[in-house]
Design an enzyme around this catalytic site. Sequence first.
Site, short mmCIF file in Angstrom:
data_model
loop_
_atom_site.label_atom_id
_atom_site.label_comp_id
_atom_site.label_asym_id
_atom_site.label_seq_id
_atom_site.Cartn_x
_atom_site.Cartn_y
_atom_site.Cartn_z
N ASP A 120 0.90 -1.55 -0.60
CA ASP A 120 0.02 -0.08 0.37
C ASP A 120 1.17 1.38 0.05
O ASP A 120 1.98 0.96 0.86
CB ASP A 120 -0.69 0.27 1.39
CG ASP A 120 -2.04 1.04 1.46
OD1 ASP A 120 -2.74 1.11 0.69
OD2 ASP A 120 -1.83 2.14 2.33
N GLU B 94 13.32 -14.54 -0.55
CA GLU B 94 13.21 -15.78 0.02
C GLU B 94 12.57 -17.12 0.06
O GLU B 94 12.21 -18.18 0.32
CB GLU B 94 13.60 -15.42 1.45
CG GLU B 94 14.34 -14.44 1.75
CD GLU B 94 14.34 -13.72 3.37
OE1 GLU B 94 12.89 -14.44 4.29
OE2 GLU B 94 15.14 -13.30 3.68
#
Length: 532
Positions: free
Chosen positions: A211, A265
């Site tokens: 956001d 990751e």
Amino acid sequence: MDTLNLAACQAAAADWWKTAVIYQIYPRSFQDSDGDGVGDLAGIESRLDYLCDLGIDAIWLSPVFPSPMADFGYDVSDYCGIDPVFGTLEDFDRLVASCHDRGLKLLLDFVPSHSSDRHPWFLESRSSRGNPRRDWYIWRDAKPDGSPPNNWIGEFGGPSWTWDEATGQYYHNTFLPEQPALNWQNPELRAAMLEVIRFWYRRGVDGLRVDAITHVAPDVDKGDNPPNPDWAPHMGPTHSHLQANSKNQPEGYRIVRLMRQVSDEFPDRVLIGETSGSLGEVMSYYGDALDLFHLPFNFMLLRARWDAAEIAGLVETYEAALPEGGWPNWVLGNHDIGRIASRAGPAQARVAAALLLTLRGTPTLYQGDELGLENAVIPPAAVQDPWEKRVPGLGLGRDPARTPMAWQPGEGAGFSSADPWLPLCLPAEGDAARQSAAPGSILAFIRALLQLRREEPCLQIGSYRTRQAGDGLYVFDRSMPEGAVTVCLNFTSRPQATGLGGEVLLSSDPARPRGLSSGLVLAPDEAVILRQ
Ligand code: ISL
């Protein structure tokens, strides 16, 4: 303009989010399951079959985290929980599993620029100047005359600084005073927020829509923002100044790079950034080494005048500006802007959907747009949006595009057994059940479009080339070495001769015969997809 070669086509097919269609759910207004007038996670789960039938690939949920709801979930008081109004973490885990069982991906909203003023971090931060979490937020002394440290204005009006009587300093808030800005310069805050990404990815979330990214890590000591020479009162107070010093600061980009590293990751996750400004700004969030967002949201269609030549022009401009290897994306509506069926006019809603779902790149479809929902008229007593409450009467309020889904006949239109939190607005073509049974409905057309998109690799990964644009007609090709499809869009209410022939794969007019056609003349407001 040919923008994709064969190798790039193959590379595109490898990332699920390049060929996927994302569907934005505004959870408060999707489906209520417990009779409180507000949608929830169990409600979403109960409607997954509808979404599979629609033919989308991924859902993105606007915030469902614990929140006092000053900004309806964009004021988060616990980044790793679920607000009771939406359900529990167990409900969430079940929703993830149910999505994955059906082959749907699930994306969440991540709100890094600010928390709620009720977040325990902020309660600690404001408790005393010496609190270890003081520096997790942005505190500054008043100017000698007592005024805020700079002239920045909040996105929802008013100064972007709030005075804290108890500790005698201002804190920075980009949006509401109830949304204090997080201080990403602080290494502990930074680590805690990056851990939030891991928390949701470990629960199986497939990506995040980040956001208000342009506001992350502002440099509040950089000085005042300059006045906007083009400002007019109808634009609202926020735009009275250019946000030159308050947005898109170098530290913000470094933070996004860290978010991306954490995201990487985990395999196959997608990071989408809510960038909101100029084309240059949007492109800058891909990163020079494509190491920032996979998809910085492209909001060009949200602001465009609904005109064939203008829209073709901006598609070309956007395509030309993309960095090498950067994947495009398109957004036609969301919870912050008026409905497309109102912006373009209801008669153009099918043309707009055809455009969104056939342009090159990942489309995001906003809930209710598949039903042709228009802006609701919200009586003053029913207004919920804090923006409308703070800056009334300018049409800035976002409630009109946030009304509940209309599912079926009967009280509450199948959304809720209680009074809904915002008034119900019925689509002109009827609720979802009625449209499902009507072959000529906008819902039926969008389903057919999504099915064609699945069957037609050209529409997923083919190159883009404008054929003609002007006088209300916009025609473009999506091509692969093996063949091409041509999209013909009539932006007007009069017939348009295309001079093209081919096999009609799909039309917004169910009466148009499929198969070979020559000298195609589009009916008013018609969209046709041809195989050349
Ligand atoms: O910054 C802007 C313009 O300069 C805005 O367009 C801004 O990017 C946008 O308002 C951000 O919206 C998102 O964050 C808000 C929330 O109210 C919106 O619903 C959300 O989409 C605050 O979290």
